[in-house]
Scaffold this motif. Sequence first.
Motif, PDB file in Angstrom:
ATOM      1  N   GLN A  58      69.428   3.663  59.827  1.00 16.60           N
ATOM      2  CA  GLN A  58      69.272   4.807  60.735  1.00 16.60           C
ATOM      3  C   GLN A  58      68.528   5.967  60.072  1.00 16.60           C
ATOM      4  OE1 GLN A  58      70.137   4.789  63.959  1.00 16.60           O
ATOM      5  NE2 GLN A  58      70.858   2.689  63.723  1.00 16.60           N
ATOM      6  N   ASN A  59      68.513   5.984  58.748  1.00 19.89           N
ATOM      7  CA  ASN A  59      67.826   7.030  57.990  1.00 19.89           C
ATOM      8  C   ASN A  59      68.246   8.431  58.447  1.00 19.89           C
ATOM      9  OD1 ASN A  59      66.040   7.872  55.959  1.00 19.89           O
ATOM     10  ND2 ASN A  59      64.334   8.085  57.405  1.00 19.89           N
ATOM     11  N   THR A  60      69.541   8.608  58.647  1.00 23.71           N
ATOM     12  CA  THR A  60      70.072   9.896  59.107  1.00 23.71           C
ATOM     13  C   THR A  60      69.945  10.959  58.022  1.00 23.71           C
ATOM     14  OG1 THR A  60      71.676   8.679  60.458  1.00 23.71           O
ATOM     15  CG2 THR A  60      72.081  11.035  60.127  1.00 23.71           C
ATOM     16  N   LYS A  61      69.573  12.159  58.403  1.00 20.94           N
ATOM     17  CA  LYS A  61      69.449  13.259  57.456  1.00 20.94           C
ATOM     18  C   LYS A  61      70.805  13.956  57.308  1.00 20.94           C
ATOM     19  CE  LYS A  61      65.064  12.481  57.038  1.00 20.94           C
ATOM     20  NZ  LYS A  61      64.559  11.804  55.823  1.00 20.94           N
ATOM     21  N   PHE A  62      71.379  13.870  56.128  1.00 23.13           N
ATOM     22  CA  PHE A  62      72.720  14.408  55.914  1.00 23.13           C
ATOM     23  C   PHE A  62      72.664  15.809  55.297  1.00 23.13           C
ATOM     24  CE2 PHE A  62      73.397   9.772  55.808  1.00 23.13           C
ATOM     25  CZ  PHE A  62      74.342   9.668  56.817  1.00 23.13           C
ATOM     26  N   ASP A  63      72.155  16.769  56.057  1.00 28.06           N
ATOM     27  CA  ASP A  63      72.179  18.148  55.568  1.00 28.06           C
ATOM     28  C   ASP A  63      73.589  18.697  55.762  1.00 28.06           C
ATOM     29  OD1 ASP A  63      72.308  19.816  58.206  1.00 28.06           O
ATOM     30  OD2 ASP A  63      70.735  18.332  58.541  1.00 28.06           O
ATOM     31  N   PRO A  82      75.831   6.788  61.672  1.00 31.30           N
ATOM     32  CA  PRO A  82      75.152   7.691  60.740  1.00 31.30           C
ATOM     33  C   PRO A  82      75.103   7.174  59.310  1.00 31.30           C
ATOM     34  CG  PRO A  82      77.310   8.544  61.325  1.00 31.30           C
ATOM     35  CD  PRO A  82      77.038   7.403  62.245  1.00 31.30           C
ATOM     36  N   TYR A  86      74.890  19.187  59.340  1.00 30.14           N
ATOM     37  CA  TYR A  86      75.179  17.938  60.067  1.00 30.14           C
ATOM     38  C   TYR A  86      76.512  17.355  59.614  1.00 30.14           C
ATOM     39  CZ  TYR A  86      75.004  13.177  61.788  1.00 30.14           C
ATOM     40  OH  TYR A  86      75.326  12.007  62.416  1.00 30.14           O
ATOM     41  N   LYS A  87      76.768  17.352  58.318  1.00 25.78           N
ATOM     42  CA  LYS A  87      78.036  16.823  57.799  1.00 25.78           C
ATOM     43  C   LYS A  87      79.213  17.586  58.389  1.00 25.78           C
ATOM     44  CE  LYS A  87      76.065  15.489  53.327  1.00 25.78           C
ATOM     45  NZ  LYS A  87      76.070  15.764  51.867  1.00 25.78           N
TER      46      LYS A  87
END
Length: 211
Positions: A178-183, A173, A186-187
């Motif tokens: 990976q360009n993961t969205k860390f909202d 992540p 999700y964290k």
Amino acid sequence: MSYKRSSLMQERMEQNRLAILDSARSLIAEGGFKDAQIQTIAERAGVSSGLVYRYFDSKSQVLVEVLSDAITTELQVIDSIADSALQPAEKLHKAVATFVKRALNSPQLAYSLMFEPLDSHVELERFRVKQLIKKSIKKILADGKASVAFDFDDLNSSALCVVGAMTFVAIEPLDPAQNTKFDPDYKDYFSKQIADFCVAAVQKRSDRQDS
């Protein structure tokens, strides 16, 4: 008067040094080690490239100190949890989840400091850093073992496994590719999954004898 002048000079030198480290850290946080070139570090710090070399022998030394400063902060967080009044399982869960979540709060910086390929000087510092994290985790595990909350065979190996989960599991992540969205959800979810795994790996279970 001479003492005052010397004191002011010392203060100015320390301010320059801190400005250089802050500049390097912010550049790494934005684009990784590739963006933290001496010239760019100097420009953002408001000093000359030559002045950077008065404080640091090389770019690697700057990066090693940035890593060292960053882990000092993280260790203080973990140690405060280890010294708290929480139960061992709660301490371990909170220490792991907090470490992972803090990494996700600054993904590029965390990825670069922990995983981005660099020279041997930084790799040696990374090894030292992991040993320090392991030492803090061993304290939590040892307390849990002593109170019969945890059940494992070898303290050092168990601590190494926890540190591995805290760090290497986060590679995917944190990887910018990976360009993961860390909202926030999700964290919370990701850090809890790792913490749950670590606690489950060492927690004593009354039904183990029956399995």
